[in-house]
Design an enzyme around this catalytic site. Structure first.
Site, mmCIF file in Angstrom:
data_model
loop_
_atom_site.group_PDB
_atom_site.id
_atom_site.type_symbol
_atom_site.label_atom_id
_atom_site.label_comp_id
_atom_site.label_asym_id
_atom_site.label_seq_id
_atom_site.Cartn_x
_atom_site.Cartn_y
_atom_site.Cartn_z
ATOM 1 N N ASP A 9 0.859 -1.202 0.000
ATOM 2 C CA ASP A 9 0.000 0.000 0.000
ATOM 3 C C ASP A 9 0.888 1.244 0.000
ATOM 4 O OD1 ASP A 9 -0.742 0.529 3.537
ATOM 5 O OD2 ASP A 9 0.959 -0.494 2.607
ATOM 6 N N HIS A 239 9.750 -0.421 8.903
ATOM 7 C CA HIS A 239 8.689 -1.429 8.975
ATOM 8 C C HIS A 239 8.737 -2.406 7.780
ATOM 9 C CE1 HIS A 239 6.738 0.434 12.382
ATOM 10 N NE2 HIS A 239 6.472 1.548 11.742
HETATM 11 O O1 RIB Z 1 2.323 -0.272 10.884
HETATM 12 C C1 RIB Z 1 3.216 -0.039 9.831
HETATM 13 C C2 RIB Z 1 2.629 -0.514 8.528
HETATM 14 O O2 RIB Z 1 1.473 0.258 8.222
HETATM 15 C C3 RIB Z 1 3.577 -0.321 7.336
HETATM 16 O O3 RIB Z 1 3.303 -1.299 6.378
HETATM 17 C C4 RIB Z 1 3.186 1.028 6.803
HETATM 18 O O4 RIB Z 1 3.474 1.158 5.409
HETATM 19 C C5 RIB Z 1 1.698 0.982 7.015
HETATM 20 O O5 RIB Z 1 1.128 0.273 5.926
HETATM 21 CA CA CA Z 2 2.870 -0.668 4.035
#
Ligand code: RIB
Ligand code: CA
Length: 317
Positions: A9, A239
């Protein structure tokens, strides 16, 4: 080479993960599938096409789900990723178009064509993976592994004390993914909150990567500004790139395993609850589910180095 489909996303940290997958010599990035999450699925698809174009790659982008399976669509977190999903750098519209197949159809087709070979790397809400399972449940036996950035087992959540954003965005889909008979590795906040990417690193990437480095640094600045305002860190969390790092070298992570359920309502909605103590509980939600893995420790120095090496490698020049 490890074949992966990256479900995403995009999203600033998604871009870091996508570029790392593109550049890393051990990864064969087959295609991108998009979902709502940080932005609408339309914006996510545009952003995925922009990243592919910026990198000069010719890989498919398949548009996926635009809403959660059951719950209402939450407002998009433009305060984290910007309205455009890339820190409001406002790229020109990409020339490319997504393929005709939906994300779920693309996943099913690719997995059936290469049984046992493809790792699904999911770094957004999990609606496309749940939809793929609904189209063809047999893919659960044919996918090599599902490695997902999402969830949190024992650390602090980021959208509630116990929930992480990707899982909360679509808890029903996430619960289907955790219950399916495939191998899932949860790369959650237990480890991604230990991996910080700082300003100096992005300045190096901007200087040495003449193709996408300046874009990455500009977009990351928005992400760093957000995290510096709410957490006592000098940078942003890695992340999504942590999920790609797991595919490249799982030895940099320590894991536990257990059956996983996702809370789909109430005060703990979006919590990933792993039965990890070997105790037979009277509540039977976890019975009959496969044991999944969760990453609890990480060598953050090694992970940051993997990202830096990928972003400054000769691949880009
Ligand atoms: O919590 C972090 C996640 O949420 C990552 O994938 C960031 O891109 C959002 O999608
Ligand atoms: Ca993400």
């Amino acid at each position: 080479m490890k074949k992966i489909i990256l479900d995403t996303d995009p999203g600033i940290d998604d871009a870091m993960a996508i570029f790392t997958a593109m550049a890393h010599p051990q990864i064969e990035l087959l295609g991108l599938t998009t979902t709502f999450g940080n932005v609408s699925v339309e914006q996510a698809t545009t952003n995925a096409l922009s990243l592919v174009e910026m990198a000069g790659l010719d890989i498919p982008v398949a548009k996926g789900v635009g809403t959660p399976w059951v719950k209402e669509l939450n407002p998009f977190p433009d305060f984290v990723h910007g309205v455009d999903g890339f820190g409001n750098v406002n790229l020109p519209a990409p020339k490319g178009q997504p393929i005709a197949q939906s994300a779920a159809q693309y996943i099913v087709e690719q997995v059936n064509a290469c049984p046992g070979e493809i790792t699904l790397v999911a770094v957004g809400p999990l609606g496309n993976l749940a939809a793929a399972l609904q189209i063809d449940p047999s893919i659960a036996e044919k996918v090599k592994e599902v490695v997902l950035m999402g969830g949190v087992i024992a650390a602090d959540g980021n959208v509630s004390p116990v929930a992480e954003a990707n899982i909360l965005s679509d808890p029903h889909a996430a619960d289907k993914v955790m219950a399916a008979a495939w191998s899932v590795v949860i790369v959650g906040l237990d480890v991604t909150h230990q991996v910080v990417l700082n300003n100096a690193l992005f300045a190096k990437i901007a200087k040495e990567n003449t193709k996408v480095g300046q874009f990455m640094a500009d977009a990351a600045q928005f992400y760093i500004d957000f995290y510096s305002s709410i957490r006592d860190i000098d940078g942003c969390y890695a992340h999504d790139v942590s999920a790609v790092a797991y595919v490249v070298d799982s030895s940099m992570f320590g894991t536990i395993e257990g059956e996983v359920c996702v809370a789909t309502d109430g005060v703990a909605i979006g919590q990933t609850i792993m039965s990890r103590f070997g105790i037979p509980y009277p509540l039977t939600f976890w019975q009959g589910r496969p044991k999944q893995k969760a990453c609890m420790q990480v060598d953050s120095t090694k992970l940051v180095a993997l990202f830096e090496d990928a972003m400054t490698s000769d691949y880009w020049n």
